[in-house]
Design a protein around this motif. Sequence first.
Motif, PDB file in Angstrom:
ATOM      1  N   UNK A  67      23.942  31.280  90.546  1.00  0.00           N
ATOM      2  CA  UNK A  67      24.743  30.743  89.712  1.00  0.00           C
ATOM      3  C   UNK A  67      25.417  29.391  90.503  1.00  0.00           C
ATOM      4  N   UNK A  68      25.855  29.873  91.779  1.00  0.00           N
ATOM      5  CA  UNK A  68      26.535  28.972  92.707  1.00  0.00           C
ATOM      6  C   UNK A  68      25.567  27.822  92.482  1.00  0.00           C
ATOM      7  N   UNK A  69      24.297  27.835  92.898  1.00  0.00           N
ATOM      8  CA  UNK A  69      23.336  26.786  92.835  1.00  0.00           C
ATOM      9  C   UNK A  69      23.172  26.096  91.574  1.00  0.00           C
ATOM     10  N   UNK A  70      23.499  26.610  90.367  1.00  0.00           N
ATOM     11  CA  UNK A  70      23.342  25.889  89.174  1.00  0.00           C
ATOM     12  C   UNK A  70      22.125  26.448  88.366  1.00  0.00           C
ATOM     13  N   UNK A  71      21.506  27.400  88.887  1.00  0.00           N
ATOM     14  CA  UNK A  71      20.322  28.144  88.460  1.00  0.00           C
ATOM     15  C   UNK A  71      20.387  28.941  87.220  1.00  0.00           C
ATOM     16  N   UNK A  72      20.959  28.812  86.212  1.00  0.00           N
ATOM     17  CA  UNK A  72      21.275  29.447  85.014  1.00  0.00           C
ATOM     18  C   UNK A  72      20.103  29.625  84.315  1.00  0.00           C
ATOM     19  N   UNK A  93      14.131  41.669  81.865  1.00  0.00           N
ATOM     20  CA  UNK A  93      15.035  42.545  81.526  1.00  0.00           C
ATOM     21  C   UNK A  93      15.912  42.986  82.747  1.00  0.00           C
ATOM     22  N   UNK A  94      16.247  41.977  83.309  1.00  0.00           N
ATOM     23  CA  UNK A  94      17.183  42.093  84.678  1.00  0.00           C
ATOM     24  C   UNK A  94      18.570  42.059  84.024  1.00  0.00           C
ATOM     25  N   UNK A  95      19.379  43.017  84.068  1.00  0.00           N
ATOM     26  CA  UNK A  95      20.736  43.100  83.596  1.00  0.00           C
ATOM     27  C   UNK A  95      21.848  42.200  84.399  1.00  0.00           C
ATOM     28  N   UNK A  96      21.765  42.162  85.619  1.00  0.00           N
ATOM     29  CA  UNK A  96      22.636  41.248  86.359  1.00  0.00           C
ATOM     30  C   UNK A  96      22.513  39.720  85.949  1.00  0.00           C
ATOM     31  N   UNK A  97      21.119  39.377  85.895  1.00  0.00           N
ATOM     32  CA  UNK A  97      20.861  38.129  85.488  1.00  0.00           C
ATOM     33  C   UNK A  97      21.275  37.642  83.871  1.00  0.00           C
ATOM     34  N   UNK A  98      21.040  38.612  83.252  1.00  0.00           N
ATOM     35  CA  UNK A  98      21.682  38.640  81.818  1.00  0.00           C
ATOM     36  C   UNK A  98      23.233  38.288  81.602  1.00  0.00           C
ATOM     37  N   UNK A  99      23.916  39.287  82.373  1.00  0.00           N
ATOM     38  CA  UNK A  99      25.311  39.225  82.498  1.00  0.00           C
ATOM     39  C   UNK A  99      25.570  38.051  82.868  1.00  0.00           C
ATOM     40  N   UNK A 100      25.134  37.374  84.005  1.00  0.00           N
ATOM     41  CA  UNK A 100      25.618  36.183  84.617  1.00  0.00           C
ATOM     42  C   UNK A 100      25.483  35.121  83.932  1.00  0.00           C
ATOM     43  N   UNK A 101      24.249  35.252  83.103  1.00  0.00           N
ATOM     44  CA  UNK A 101      23.751  33.975  82.325  1.00  0.00           C
ATOM     45  C   UNK A 101      24.370  33.926  80.847  1.00  0.00           C
TER      46      UNK A 101
END
Length: 152
Positions: free
Chosen positions: A25-30, A41-49
């Motif tokens: 997220x800090x690198x802008x890689x949304x 199906x990565x939950x932490x990725x989905x949550x942050x995205x």
Amino acid sequence: MNLEDLEWQSRTLGGISPRLVTMLVEQGEVELLVQAASERGEWFCAQAAALELSRAGEAERALGMLEPFIEAGWNRARWERAEVLLEAGRVQQALDAVRPEEEGLASEWMCHDFAELLVKAGRLNEAITVLTPHLDRVDSVHPRRADRGPGP
């Protein structure tokens, strides 16, 4: 993806860790987070995205990130959806998405979380009404708060 997989992922930090997600997220890689959530199906990725997309005004896309997890029965995803809806100004929809049933009002945790959302929505009086039956159990709701000692 199923509920057991999600619970395991959350409990054991399987898959992409929250720390790595934060760095992305800090690198802008949304978009990379979106891809990991969609394809793996990565939950932490989905949550942050979902959070980042919501902040960027892309509420529908953010909601789409959470939908597979909601369909799998993941309760945390329901609460994230409420946050996205609230951010988008869809207050009633946000509250309705997580409003406890009558029996849910007996749960201190559920009432606390719902009251917090009510406060974010600017509905302080309703939040107080939801919390009032649990005031004598504040320490049991959040034991870590009891460890703080006397207030200022």
